[in-house]
Each structure stands twice: as structure tokens, then as C-alpha cells.
Scaffold this active site. Structure first.
Site, PDB file in Angstrom:
ATOM      1  N   TYR A   1      42.045  25.162  72.455  1.00 24.39           N
ATOM      2  CA  TYR A   1      42.654  23.996  73.112  1.00 24.39           C
ATOM      3  C   TYR A   1      42.569  22.747  72.239  1.00 24.39           C
ATOM      4  O   TYR A   1      43.252  21.758  72.498  1.00 24.39           O
ATOM      5  CB  TYR A   1      41.990  23.688  74.466  1.00 24.39           C
ATOM      6  CG  TYR A   1      41.838  24.855  75.419  1.00 24.39           C
ATOM      7  CD1 TYR A   1      42.588  26.017  75.259  1.00 24.39           C
ATOM      8  CD2 TYR A   1      40.962  24.785  76.485  1.00 24.39           C
ATOM      9  CE1 TYR A   1      42.434  27.085  76.127  1.00 24.39           C
ATOM     10  CE2 TYR A   1      40.809  25.847  77.371  1.00 24.39           C
ATOM     11  CZ  TYR A   1      41.542  27.000  77.170  1.00 24.39           C
ATOM     12  OH  TYR A   1      41.389  28.046  78.032  1.00 24.39           O
ATOM     13  N   HIS A  22      37.326  34.801  73.750  1.00 23.78           N
ATOM     14  CA  HIS A  22      38.571  34.410  74.418  1.00 23.78           C
ATOM     15  C   HIS A  22      39.398  35.633  74.866  1.00 23.78           C
ATOM     16  O   HIS A  22      40.087  35.582  75.881  1.00 23.78           O
ATOM     17  CB  HIS A  22      39.405  33.544  73.462  1.00 23.78           C
ATOM     18  CG  HIS A  22      40.223  32.511  74.154  1.00 23.78           C
ATOM     19  ND1 HIS A  22      40.254  31.187  73.783  1.00 23.78           N
ATOM     20  CD2 HIS A  22      41.053  32.597  75.223  1.00 23.78           C
ATOM     21  CE1 HIS A  22      41.068  30.520  74.584  1.00 23.78           C
ATOM     22  NE2 HIS A  22      41.561  31.357  75.469  1.00 23.78           N
TER      23      HIS A  22
END
Ligand code: A2P
Length: 312
Positions: free
Chosen positions: A92, A150
Site C-alpha cells: 500500500y 500477503h
């Protein structure tokens, strides 16, 4: 009669007491519903999951929030509203903003629970160790609370997970877990005799319930953390969601989130708007069993993002 300061104090106490009584009485009679949480601000209550994760059950997701002051300010607003659990990731690009907002808040570090993630390009033992330390340094708030992979990268995920185990021993992170894992990926970890992940963070909402995977995680004591719990706002207009919301006197977003909480999930709604951040934190209204069944009937396999749970 002469009014003394004692009279004044007694009068004030009476007014305040009446106001508190009326507020309590009117909210009980208005809703007439039970509350899951003792406190109004549900995020401050820590949920002790089966895996021992002491986590506020409503987290603030910062996916797709660009680096920079606007994101830092949105996070600061979320903190001021009451969020104490923040979910970020190297991907992000806003770990620094998360850390900055936490430091700027002036609140004790121990009040917060921060998750970050090892991106796919950083998987493999050595890269995971290095990437975790970089994330910790970008956050700049001491040890990470929860560090997760992730996604289950083919050919690398086991070595990456072994690195997480080491990072926990080194004190870089307090808890370790995974994200976007299917049963086949979790089984690999179990078969290797490695420590059970504290959580599996996956997309979960009434339109994507992943019942088999959820049951597996529950059996193994792996906490379920729901990302995109609002299905990225794609189904908030669904007739049944709207009907349930209307009957309960709450918003469709609150229905979706509270459904997740009642399933025992941690939920990570994302909003850049203060009024929605507030709304998403106020999940006191219980959904009765028959309305939960209406929501359970909405399963439609709606994946709003990607789906690595099916990777080989
Ligand atoms: P915005 O950021 O403009 O508030 P998810 O958490 O499932 O990923 O969904 C995020 C999306 O849902 C964003 O588009 C966000 O828009 C929107 N959203 C977040 N909270 C609410 C809410 N309470 N009501 C309506 N839309 C919301």
C-alpha cells in the site's frame, strides 16, 4: 431562601443525573436490543481470539490510500474517532503514514494494534527477513503487532513462513499469520509442524462466506480477519441487505460489518470519510438469528478483489 454553592452543586448533579438516565432509558427503549459490547466504542474492546490474538475486532484498512499527508490525516481522523487497529502493507506504500499518525496521536503505543504484510516480491527466507525489518523501520513504532504473508506465493511460501517464525523470535513482530490462504496452503504449514498462524486474512462478507475455509480455520484456532467486509461497497444496495438494515434501524454497511462480527471475524472496513469511519465503528445493534439467516442466504461467490486462496 438563600442559594448557596452547595445548592448549586446539588442542582447540577440532579440535572446531569437526569440527563444520563434519560439517555440510557431512551436508547434502551428505542432499540430494545442487546449489545455485544459493553463499551460504545467497540474497537477499544480487545477480542481474545482462539489463536490468542488480542485484537480490537474492528480495524481500519488503508488499502489504496496513496502515500502522503492526505492519507496520514485520514488515519489521524480514524484514530481520533476511536480506531486502534490499523491494517497496512508494504504494497500500500503507506506504512510511514500509519506510523506517523500513531506517533502524532500522542497515545501510548500499547493502545494500538498494527498489522503489515510481506509483499509477494519479497518472499523467500532472506528477503522476508529483510522486508520485515524495513517495514518495521518505516512504521517507526517499535515491534510490529501482526506480520502476515500477503499471499501464498508458489514455491516460496514455506520458506517465507519459516522466516516469520524467526522474526517473531527476534522480536520484530509479536504475532505472525497469513493472508489469502486456502486450506491447501494452511495444511502445508501444519504438516511441516510449524507454529499455527495466528490469523488468515481473507475477503469475507455475506456475498462471499467461504464456509469450508472458515470452518477449517476455526478448527485449527486460526483467527479470521475479513478484508473488504463491505464488498467494496458493491452490494450495499442489495434489496435484502437494505431490508434487514431498515428493520434494525441501521445502515446497510453496519449490517454487513455486524454480520462479520457475529460470525466471529475481525472486520477491516475502509473509508476515507470521517462520518463513515464513525458509522463503521458503531456496531452495537445485534442482528437476530432470523435476520442472520437472511444474510447467510446471500452467498454468491462475489470476489471483489483477487483470489489467491485457489493458487496451487
Ligand atoms: P469511501 O472511502 O468513499 O467511504 P471495503 O471496506 O469492503 O473495501 O469497502 C470500501 C468501500 O466502501 C469504499 O469505496 C468506501 O468508500 C465505501 N464505504 C466505506 N464505508 C462505507 C459506509 N459506511 N457506507 C457506504 N460506503 C462505505
Amino acid at each position: 431562601m438563600k442559594l448557596t454553592s452547595l445548592h448549586f452543586i446539588l442542582f447540577s448533579v440532579g440535572i446531569v443525573g437526569t440527563a444520563i438516565f434519560l439517555a440510557l432509558f431512551s436508547s434502551t427503549s428505542r432499540s430494545g436490543r442487546k449489545s455485544l459490547f459493553q463499551e460504545e466504542n467497540t474497537t477499544k474492546v480487545k477480542m481474545q481470539t482462539l489463536s490468542g490474538l488480542p485484537v480490537p475486532p474492528i480495524g481500519y484498512g488503508v488499502f489504496r490510500m496513496d502515500p502522503g499527508a492526505a492519507t496520514r490525516d485520514a488515519i489521524s481522523t480514524a484514530i481520533s474517532i476511536g480506531y486502534r487497529h490499523i491494517d497496512t502493507a508494504k504494497l500500500y506504500g503507506n506504512e510511514a503514514e500509519v506510523g506517523e499518525a500513531i506517533r502524532l496521536s500522542g497515545l501510548p503505543r500499547g493502545e494500538f494494534f498494527v498489522t503489515t504484510k510481506i509483499w509477494n516480491d519479497d518472499q523467500g527466507y532472506d528477503r522476508t527477513i529483510a522486508a520485515a525489518k524495513e517495514s518495521r523501520d518505516r512504521l517507526g513504532i517499535g515491534p510490529i503487532d501482526l506480520l502476515i504473508l500477503h499471499a501464498p506465493v508458489v514455491g516460496k511460501r514455506l520458506d517465507s513462513y519459516r522466516a516469520l517464525v524467526e522474526l517473531q523470535k527476534l522480536g520484530v513482530t509479536r504475532f505472525i499469520g497469513v493472508s489469502n490462504y486456502g486450506i491447501q496452503h494452511l495444511e502445508e504449514i501444519r504438516v511441516q509442524g510449524l507454529p499455527t498462524p495466528a490469523c488468515n486474512q481473507i475477503e469475507l462478507h455475506p456475498f462471499l462466506q467461504r464456509r469450508e475455509l472458515v470452518a477449517y480455520c476455526e478448527r485449527q484456532g486460526i483467527a479470521l480477519v475479513a478484508y473488504s467486509p463491505l464488498a467494496k461497497a458493491k452490494a450495499l444496495g442489495d434489496a435484502k441487505v437494505v431490508e434487514v438494515a431498515t428493520r434494525l434501524g441501521v445502515t446497510p454497511a453496519q449490517v454487513m460489518l455486524r454480520w462479520g462480527l457475529q460470525k466471529g471475524f475481525v472486520v477491516l472496513p475502509k473509508s476515507t470519510r470521517a462520518e463513515r469511519q464513525r458509522e463503521n465503528l458503531d456496531l452495537r445493534v445485534e442482528i437476530p438469528t432470523h435476520e442472520m439467516e437472511v444474510l447467510d442466504s446471500l452467498e454468491s461467490g462475489l470476489v471483489t478483489g483477487w483470489d489467491p486462496t485457489v493458487w496451487k
